[in-house]
Design a protein around this motif. Structure first.
Motif, short mmCIF file in Angstrom:
data_model
loop_
_atom_site.label_atom_id
_atom_site.label_comp_id
_atom_site.label_asym_id
_atom_site.label_seq_id
_atom_site.Cartn_x
_atom_site.Cartn_y
_atom_site.Cartn_z
N PRO A 374 0.82 -1.22 0.00
CA PRO A 374 0.00 0.00 0.00
C PRO A 374 0.86 1.27 0.00
CG PRO A 374 -0.86 -1.60 1.55
CD PRO A 374 0.44 -2.14 1.05
N PHE A 375 0.35 2.32 -0.64
CA PHE A 375 1.09 3.56 -0.84
C PHE A 375 1.64 4.14 0.46
CE2 PHE A 375 0.91 8.28 -1.16
CZ PHE A 375 1.96 8.44 -2.04
N ASP A 376 0.82 4.16 1.51
CA ASP A 376 1.28 4.76 2.76
C ASP A 376 2.44 3.96 3.36
OD1 ASP A 376 -0.51 2.69 3.17
OD2 ASP A 376 -1.36 3.51 5.00
N GLU A 377 2.41 2.64 3.18
CA GLU A 377 3.50 1.81 3.72
C GLU A 377 4.79 2.01 2.94
OE1 GLU A 377 2.33 -2.28 4.53
OE2 GLU A 377 0.25 -1.64 4.77
N ARG A 378 4.64 2.21 1.63
CA ARG A 378 5.83 2.49 0.80
C ARG A 378 6.47 3.80 1.24
NH1 ARG A 378 3.46 2.84 -4.88
NH2 ARG A 378 1.48 2.04 -4.11
N LEU A 379 5.63 4.81 1.42
CA LEU A 379 6.15 6.12 1.84
C LEU A 379 6.86 6.03 3.18
CD1 LEU A 379 3.62 9.04 1.25
CD2 LEU A 379 5.83 8.58 0.14
N THR A 380 6.27 5.29 4.10
CA THR A 380 6.87 5.17 5.43
C THR A 380 8.26 4.53 5.31
OG1 THR A 380 4.71 4.97 6.42
CG2 THR A 380 6.54 4.19 7.74
N LEU A 381 8.37 3.48 4.52
CA LEU A 381 9.68 2.83 4.38
C LEU A 381 10.69 3.77 3.72
CD1 LEU A 381 8.64 -0.83 3.57
CD2 LEU A 381 10.30 -0.17 5.30
N ILE A 382 10.25 4.53 2.74
CA ILE A 382 11.17 5.47 2.07
C ILE A 382 11.63 6.55 3.07
CG2 ILE A 382 11.33 7.31 0.33
CD1 ILE A 382 9.47 5.56 -1.45
N ASN A 383 10.67 7.14 3.76
CA ASN A 383 11.01 8.30 4.60
C ASN A 383 11.60 7.94 5.95
OD1 ASN A 383 10.26 10.20 2.69
ND2 ASN A 383 8.09 10.02 3.26
N ARG A 384 11.21 6.78 6.49
CA ARG A 384 11.70 6.44 7.84
C ARG A 384 12.87 5.47 7.84
NH1 ARG A 384 6.53 6.31 10.99
NH2 ARG A 384 5.75 8.43 10.70
N VAL A 385 13.04 4.74 6.73
CA VAL A 385 14.09 3.71 6.74
C VAL A 385 15.15 3.97 5.65
CG1 VAL A 385 14.55 1.23 6.51
CG2 VAL A 385 12.45 2.01 7.64
N ILE A 386 14.71 4.12 4.41
CA ILE A 386 15.69 4.17 3.31
C ILE A 386 16.44 5.50 3.28
CG2 ILE A 386 15.98 4.03 0.80
CD1 ILE A 386 13.49 2.12 0.87
N LYS A 387 15.72 6.59 3.28
CA LYS A 387 16.41 7.89 3.23
C LYS A 387 17.30 8.11 4.45
CE LYS A 387 13.54 10.40 -0.05
NZ LYS A 387 12.56 11.48 -0.25
N PRO A 388 16.81 7.86 5.68
CA PRO A 388 17.71 8.00 6.83
C PRO A 388 18.89 7.04 6.78
CG PRO A 388 15.42 7.88 7.55
CD PRO A 388 15.43 7.56 6.09
N GLY A 389 18.66 5.84 6.23
CA GLY A 389 19.75 4.86 6.12
C GLY A 389 20.87 5.38 5.23
#
Ligand code: NOS
Ligand code: ZN
Length: 396
Positions: A374-389
């Motif tokens: 789902p779109f909101d879950e994709r955004l969360t992973l991008i903003n909370r996990v991938i970009k900070p990583g």
């Protein structure tokens, strides 16, 4: 039970050793997202040997895990998709029981998480796992349970990962509608999409139109292996007839491009694809449509070199497609057959095709945007996990 680690050398080490140590460490630690990885193409060699012994399969070419790893890699290095696919007989043979399937899925989730993969979609063909009497639903349940266990192991080890399944129907068979229905039936327990795979030449996607139309009526995501061993007609059918949301490989989309007025294949005969100036490229209607519609390309460079779809990593169209800003994603396809990992695929592009850490971040975010989540879950992973990583590594 703690999953055992394999005695086989780490696939990425040799390539990483050619890079400056800080860059190698960055690639090791970089967050990764994988959308195209076959469950039956990613077993640990030691697991193939152990499962063969416990289920009484005596067809393995060798029972030494290191030799077996080499056998898979060399046999898959055939220059032909059909010959590459013949090696799967041994992995499929040991994935015929609930126990075998659960273990393979569990280790798959754990192994991907261990190399920094934060989200993965793993595909397999349930119809290949019913030889010893399991029903299709039992196959799916066993794999789903294995992934849940593997995610739990990974979380405990400090490497959280989300795993979803894609169900594949074999394109030479006639079970696609049944498999599509199976996938939709399990959509609330981690099955996120439907795919077709197997020999491409002679088995066009439109042969399975009924299955794709069913998925579309159910608003269920579709990816199709297309443009790997066969060219533009396969990609065209996958998109315009079958409604694919993503393309498995899609590498032959470059056949619909001209470079300084020459067909792609002629133009790049001398020059690595990555060295072609994007301004010199003109796109045909299909190539333009794939880019305009942001169709994700699930690209698997090492696998393509083995099956002959590309001459080398340096010559692989992925670099030109990146320069042209296609929705490129990076994947392993079959970690066992290609002796690869996400770390190795990234390291190869950096070493042989001039990719930068920023490119790795870009391709990872592309993949997350393209996930069947789902779109909101994709955004969360991008903003909370991938970009900070990546930010923690000084990238982006
Ligand atoms: O790159 C590929 N192209 C086409 N088919 C493939 C590829 N890799 C694996 N499989 C096929 O998909 C089945 C289910 O996972 C495998 O058994 C193999 O036959
Ligand atoms: Zn594949």
């Amino acid at each position: 039970m703690t999953p055992r680690t394999t005695a086989v050398p780490n696939a990425a080490d040799e390539v990483l050793a050619d890079l400056p140590p800080e860059l190698a460490e960055l690639i090791r630690r970089a967050p990764k997202v994988e959308l195209h990885d076959h469950l039956d193409g990613g077993l640990r060699p030691s697991t193939v040997v152990e499962l063969a012994e416990s289920c009484g399969y005596d067809g393995l070419p060798t029972t030494d895990p290191v030799e077996l790893a080499a056998w898979f890699r060399e046999s898959a290095d055939s220059g032909s998709l059909v010959r590459y696919l013949e090696t799967f007989v041994h992995t499929v043979a040991v994935m015929q029981t609930e126990e075998g399937l659960r273990r393979v899925a569990r280790e798959c989730a754990f192994d991907l998480a261990s190399e920094g993969t934060v989200y993965a979609e793993i595909r397999y063909a349930p119809e290949l796992h019913t030889e010893r009497g399991l029903s299709l639903d039992e196959v799916v349940t066993a794999v789903t349970e294995g992934f849940a266990e593997g995610m739990e192991d990974a979380r405990e080890a400090g490497h959280p990962i989300r795993v979803r399944s894609l169900l594949t129907a074999m394109r030479h068979a006639a079970m696609s509608r049944e498999i599509a229905e199976l996938a939709v039936r399990h959509r609330d327990t981690q099955v996120a999409g439907f795919d077709i795979a197997g020999a491409e030449d002679g088995f066009p996607p439109s042969r399975h139109l009924d299955a794709f139309e069913f998925c579309r009526r159910e608003n269920f995501p579709i990816t199709i292996h297309a443009g790997e061993a066969f060219g533009l007609p396969s990609i065209w059918e996958a998109l315009t007839w079958c409604g694919a949301d993503r393309l498995g490989h899609g590498v032959r989309i470059v056949d619909d491009m001209e470079i300084d007025g020459l067909p792609y294949a002629e133009a790049v005969a001398e020059v690595p694809a990555g060295a072609v100036a994007p301004t010199a490229v003109s796109l045909g209607r299909l190539a333009a449509s794939v880019r305009d519609k942001r169709i994700p390309l699930e690209m698997c460079p090492s696998s393509n070199v083995q099956t002959g779809a590309s001459a080398s990593i340096a010559a692989h169209p992925i670099s030109l497609l990146k320069a042209l800003k296609y929705r490129v994603t990076l994947n392993c396809d079959n970690r066992l057959m290609s002796n690869t990992s996400m770390t190795k695929e990234m390291a190869l592009l950096v070493r042989d095709a001039g990719w930068t850490p920023e490119d790795l971040r870009w391709v990872t975010i592309n993949a997350m945007k393209s996930a069947f989540l789902p779109f909101d879950e994709r955004l969360t992973l991008i903003n909370r996990v991938i970009k900070p990583g990546y930010a923690a590594l000084g990238v982006g």
